[in-house]
Design an enzyme around this catalytic site. Structure first.
Site, PDB file in Angstrom:
ATOM      1  N   CYS A 182     -20.466 -12.527  17.025  1.00 56.22           N
ATOM      2  CA  CYS A 182     -19.002 -12.651  17.076  1.00 56.22           C
ATOM      3  C   CYS A 182     -18.583 -13.904  17.835  1.00 56.22           C
ATOM      4  CB  CYS A 182     -18.356 -11.427  17.714  1.00 56.22           C
ATOM      5  SG  CYS A 182     -18.496  -9.974  16.690  1.00 56.22           S
ATOM      6  N   HIS A 193     -15.897 -15.032  22.570  1.00 54.21           N
ATOM      7  CA  HIS A 193     -16.095 -13.998  21.560  1.00 54.21           C
ATOM      8  C   HIS A 193     -14.871 -14.030  20.636  1.00 54.21           C
ATOM      9  CE1 HIS A 193     -16.299  -9.821  20.027  1.00 54.21           C
ATOM     10  NE2 HIS A 193     -17.565  -9.814  20.382  1.00 54.21           N
ATOM     11  N   LYS A 200     -19.858  -0.884  26.839  1.00 54.88           N
ATOM     12  CA  LYS A 200     -20.866  -1.819  27.346  1.00 54.88           C
ATOM     13  C   LYS A 200     -21.211  -1.543  28.806  1.00 54.88           C
ATOM     14  CE  LYS A 200     -19.249  -5.687  24.473  1.00 54.88           C
ATOM     15  NZ  LYS A 200     -20.081  -5.785  23.273  1.00 54.88           N
ATOM     16  N   GLN A 234     -18.630  -8.777  29.539  1.00 46.38           N
ATOM     17  CA  GLN A 234     -20.044  -8.927  29.887  1.00 46.38           C
ATOM     18  C   GLN A 234     -20.255  -9.116  31.390  1.00 46.38           C
ATOM     19  OE1 GLN A 234     -22.481  -8.498  27.739  1.00 46.38           O
ATOM     20  NE2 GLN A 234     -21.423  -8.661  25.764  1.00 46.38           N
ATOM     21  N   ASP A 268     -11.998 -12.505  30.120  1.00 45.38           N
ATOM     22  CA  ASP A 268     -12.673 -11.497  29.318  1.00 45.38           C
ATOM     23  C   ASP A 268     -13.911 -11.057  30.093  1.00 45.38           C
ATOM     24  OD1 ASP A 268     -14.191 -10.033  27.577  1.00 45.38           O
ATOM     25  OD2 ASP A 268     -14.167 -11.509  25.952  1.00 45.38           O
TER      26      ASP A 268
HETATM   27  C1  LIG Z   1     -17.606 -11.340  25.653  1.00 47.22           C
HETATM   28  C2  LIG Z   1     -17.085 -10.240  24.819  1.00 47.22           C
HETATM   29  N1  LIG Z   1     -15.765 -10.110  24.655  1.00 47.22           N
HETATM   30  C3  LIG Z   1     -15.225  -9.113  23.921  1.00 47.22           C
HETATM   31  C4  LIG Z   1     -16.027  -8.188  23.286  1.00 47.22           C
HETATM   32  C5  LIG Z   1     -15.377  -7.135  22.462  1.00 47.22           C
HETATM   33  O1  LIG Z   1     -15.582  -5.861  22.951  1.00 47.22           O
HETATM   34  P1  LIG Z   1     -15.123  -4.633  22.042  1.00 47.22           P
HETATM   35  O2  LIG Z   1     -15.814  -4.809  20.727  1.00 47.22           O
HETATM   36  O3  LIG Z   1     -15.564  -3.429  22.751  1.00 47.22           O
HETATM   37  O4  LIG Z   1     -13.635  -4.744  21.908  1.00 47.22           O
HETATM   38  C6  LIG Z   1     -17.422  -8.294  23.431  1.00 47.22           C
HETATM   39  C7  LIG Z   1     -18.358  -7.354  22.791  1.00 47.22           C
HETATM   40  O5  LIG Z   1     -18.524  -7.241  21.607  1.00 47.22           O
HETATM   41  C8  LIG Z   1     -17.953  -9.342  24.210  1.00 47.22           C
HETATM   42  O6  LIG Z   1     -19.255  -9.476  24.363  1.00 47.22           O
END
Ligand SMILES: Cc1ncc(COP(=O)(O)O)c(C=O)c1O
Ligand SMILES: Cc1ncc(COP(=O)(O)O)c(C=O)c1O
Lengths: 412, 149, 412, 149
Positions: A369, A126, A229, A206, A203
């Protein structure tokens, strides 16, 4: 291990007020939980009760309401730490997963990296696990390298191994891909990092919401995830870190709460985890996230995972019925989560998402993203249906029927 | 402190106004400083340890009635104890503060008056400050012994 | 200008559910709004409705719920921008005021400061407007200098002028002190900064909630404030910046939302304000803050200020009745807000706060995140009573009576 | 697009499948690239401007049915217009998309079919992308004239 009772989704659905709504006259079928999850009433009620009963700023107040607020806030931390088997003092509240990763990039990276050093990420990250490293690399002269993804959407472990070497200082890898659904072998990656003396960050945005995740079993130094999430509110994320490493790090954001003493000629820092929590924290949000954790624990993460494995299978089976549809990512439900990206020839993802919306079905269209991954997949964008504990086979049926209608509309 | 038993209030106020064993020692074996970053209470604690026994305890610092009276009571409770007895008593006091043990008046002396503080989570740290400083001092002394010999 | 109708506090109080509670059997008298404000039901309802009706991740969703969520989120930004007369693209959501100041310290300071440069703050700053500058100074070799405070708790303008010179790159000053209540002449400070080519940041955490504040009139480059002190939720703060300056700055946090394109070899940034909003923003919190702004606008900030000027007077008059009590800060209600710090001989602030709590009165005791100021005042801590639009003279009467009881308890 | 008037749907799909004026010009006067960062739609637009008139318009890129059909319709609507007429028409289309002006079929041609997009806030950017690119191209051309002469 999985002796947990299966989820009764009909009952679960009733806990989520928004799932009772309709869209364009059709009952809502929410299949965008990888973007953000819906919230059970218990989470909303916990936050509302906090504000209506005892809202006060935390940590510094002597009076009863402030003590009560502090207790509810810290109970949120205890719940989150418990969920992922993390030490409380290593469980830091941020505003989202993105800030959690930036915290490590800035507080550790900006002060420890220099020219010649390498940060290894993967092509399926991401943006939130890419851009912080690019920014820090640009400031320090370090370099960001991308481990490849195999054609079937898995992390190319040989390719990763070839990248990790004596120049590697950090390996930052997504636990479960938000596009492909792939579950990556994080403990193995962490071992590869450790062998060359590098740190490892996972990370878990998910994974933590969807399966049992244990900080010690992952064997990483840092784990980032995000409240919204995992049935919790917006405005809160989590960084779990090894206390020994966090102790060595300088703070990131400076301000109230994170200090021990402030003098004109310099300051000293508070104990963990508060050293990394500058300013008034997301108090009500921590209360809400604590309630979300309790809600998840009520089923057990094994049961949640078992349900989502089934949902992944149901989604894959359903999508296979749509002529021409291509799924990106692993097809074995044991190796993946329930976020499934796909392409439909002749139908652009945005058109598709809008068509599905007319049928009450919420899916995401776009680059999710993950632009570097889009380039690897050679698509400008994908459509993604992602399930959670409140989805069932009926939701997939509605999706598949709507996909058929969209297809014939554009194919004629 | 409003809400505490009257008798106890009197004992606390007495120790607050007329603190026992304040100041510094001529020949401290070990000295430590501790503070509570969130409220600013501070303590400087000195021990004279002779043959494993706390022969003298002296404290100074500033803070609220709870932290100050607690330091005074602590100095009385620990003086004359062996290191191990003192550590045990600190642990007992800690558990009482966290509501995990019933207070033993025979061992605590006047510090029994602080029992009710357990009901006020934010004040527990005030009450514990000097006792934790004592523990820290004893452990520092021991590690000094070890590294020294 | 002040033709606004006076507040009817009895009516206002009813809008705030928590104010109906009791503490230790006494009706709550909440006098700690400088730490955090209470929330009207309309704010709680707006957030709850967001989650129950249309929760979705913003900006990237095609379906109706996502569009609706985005609209409610951006409407929050519009409301906040309107309140302080700021351009929408210069109105950035952060997690709190502390992050807002850190954003400037890191994104502007870390890249623009170097050895020999000076950052001027004041001795009456909150830690959140000191520590970020100390951290950045330590990394860049710049130096933080503290403008003095006069014995009666005002900013020493001659002392400040003497500090500002050709080495000055940034002047960061609190608009209204959270300890002293002092209203600082920010436009004058901004002019002094501009004359030497320095930037000026105002910390509006204690002004924006309580009086009309206009970004252009303040004449600063940056203005930071925080949602939870202005009837909004925790988890959200605001940085207002001049778009021309923000445009020149590199981003702070990297991740989703803030990018235009991400490639393995580098990334480009989104337009303002999103360039500075990495990751999922505080969506429900922006909705809540928007509702808070609308609630305040319902009275008008002139009326809020007029009421608080009266509350300051009432507090000062009431406190003057307590023998021996010393107020820190200006005694002229026209020159101050309604946060009043004081010391009572023989009664430690913590003891006092706990005594008052027994009478249902919530005040704050401690260093108020302003340790350098505590040293100037030569006190280890103070007690602080702070009023807002839901306080009235009766609240002050209860406070003064409780102070009398505490005094006699400790004085005997 | 689901939810739009049937007739209009047909026009949109027709322009989507059979895009007019695609490709590149041999002798473009000005060329611009624009993209929509949030959804990834891209357009490359080339204009041949002769004596203040858009004699040729060519576009290429990728995106959804709305952005692609809109580019096709835009190329038809603007071809042959003077720079000022084209800028006026772009502004008219922008106001229609934001629901601030009624659509003028005579001026818009087939682009009238996009009128209903105004109801879908997230798709407005798709529809506007190529028109904004045209505006950008004309203004770039003008500033080039200025700097060049
Ligand atoms: C794999 C992953 N990493 C990071 C994020 C970022 O999360 P957030 O937007 O809550 O910081 C997301 C979600 O958008 C994600 O799916
Ligand atoms: C003057 C001032 N600045 C900054 C802050 C920090 O606000 P926050 O904790 O919401 O970041 C506060 C409040 O604590 C304050 O009073």
């Amino acid at each position: 291990m999985s002796t947990a009772a299966p989820l009764d989704v009909a009952v679960v659905k009733r806990d989520f007020p928004v799932l009772g709504r309709s869209v364009h006259g059709r009952p809502l079928v929410y299949l965008d939980s990888a973007a953000t999850s819906q919230k059970p009433a218990s989470v909303l009620d916990a936050m509302d009760a906090y504000y209506r009963e005892t809202n006060a700023n935390v940590h510094r107040g002597v009076y009863e309401m402030a003590a009560d607020a502090t207790e509810r806030f810290e109970a949120g931390r205890t719940a989150v730490a418990r969920l992922v088997g993390a030490p409380r003092e290593g469980t830091i509240f941020t505003k989202n997963a993105t800030e959690a990763i930036n915290l490590v990039a800035w507080a550790w990276g900006a002060r420890n990296l220099s020219s010649g050093d390498e940060i290894v990420v993967t092509q399926m990250e991401h943006h939130s696990n890419i851009v912080p490293w690019q920014l820090v690399a640009e400031m320090t002269g370090a370099r960001v390298r991308f481990a490849p993804v195999t054609p079937d959407g898995e992390l190319d472990m040989d390719g990763l191994r070839a990248l990790i070497g004596s120049a590697t200082r950090m390996v930052a890898v997504v636990h479960v891909s938000n596009v492909l659904g792939t579950i990556n072998p994080v403990p193995e990656v962490a071992r590869m990092a450790r062998e060359v003396g590098a740190l490892c960050l996972a990370d878990g945005s998910q994974s933590v919401p969807h399966m049992p995740v244990d900080f010690d079993e992952l064997d990483v130094d840092f784990l980032a995830f995000t409240g919204h999430k995992m049935l919790g509110p917006t405005g809160i994320g989590v960084l779990v870190g090894r206390p020994a490493i966090l102790d060595e790090m300088e703070p990131f954001l400076g301000g109230g709460e994170m200090i021990s003493d402030v003098r004109e000629d310099g300051s000293t820092w508070n104990d963990l985890p508060w050293k990394f929590e500058a300013g008034t924290p997301p108090i009500a949000e921590a209360v809400g996230l604590g309630a979300a954790v309790e809600y998840l624990e009520g089923f057990g993460m094994d049961a949640v995972r078992a349900h989502e494995r089934e949902m992944a299978r149901t989604l894959l089976d359903g999508l296979a019925e749509v002529p021409g549809l291509v799924v990106h990512g692993p097809t074995d439900p044991d190796r993946r989560g329930a976020a499934v990206s796909f392409s439909l020839p002749d139908v652009h993802p945005h058109d598709l998402a809008q068509h599905l919306d007319q049928d009450g079905v919420a899916v995401r269209a776009g680059h999710h993203c993950a632009k570097p991954l889009m380039r690897v997949l050679k698509v400008p964008a994908t459509s993604r249906a992602s399930a959670y504990l409140y989805n069932d086979a009926r939701d997939v049926e509605v999706l598949v029927a709507a996909l058929g209608r969209a297809r014939s509309y554009f194919a004629t | 402190m409003g809400g505490l038993d009257d008798l106890y209030q009197e004992i606390i106020l007495d120790h607050y106004r007329n603190q026992r064993n304040t100041g510094r020692l001529d020949d401290a074996t070990v000295a430590v400083d501790q503070n509570n970053p969130l409220c600013g209470d501070e303590i400087h604690l000195e021990l004279h340890i002779d043959d494993g026994r706390l022969t003298e305890v002296a404290h100074s610092g500033e803070g609220c009635s709870i932290s100050q009276s607690s330091a005074s009571m602590m100095s009385e409770a620990l003086a004359g104890k062996t290191e191990d007895e003192a550590l045990d008593l600190v642990e007992h006091f800690r558990l009482v503060m966290h509501g995990e043990q019933d207070a033993d008046e025979d061992r605590l002396g006047d510090a029994i008056a602080l029992e009710g503080v357990a009901k006020y989570p934010v004040r527990i740290k005030c009450a514990l400050l000097s006792w934790m400083a004592a523990k820290d001092a004893i452990l520092t002394h021991r590690s000094g012994d070890q590294t020294g010999g």
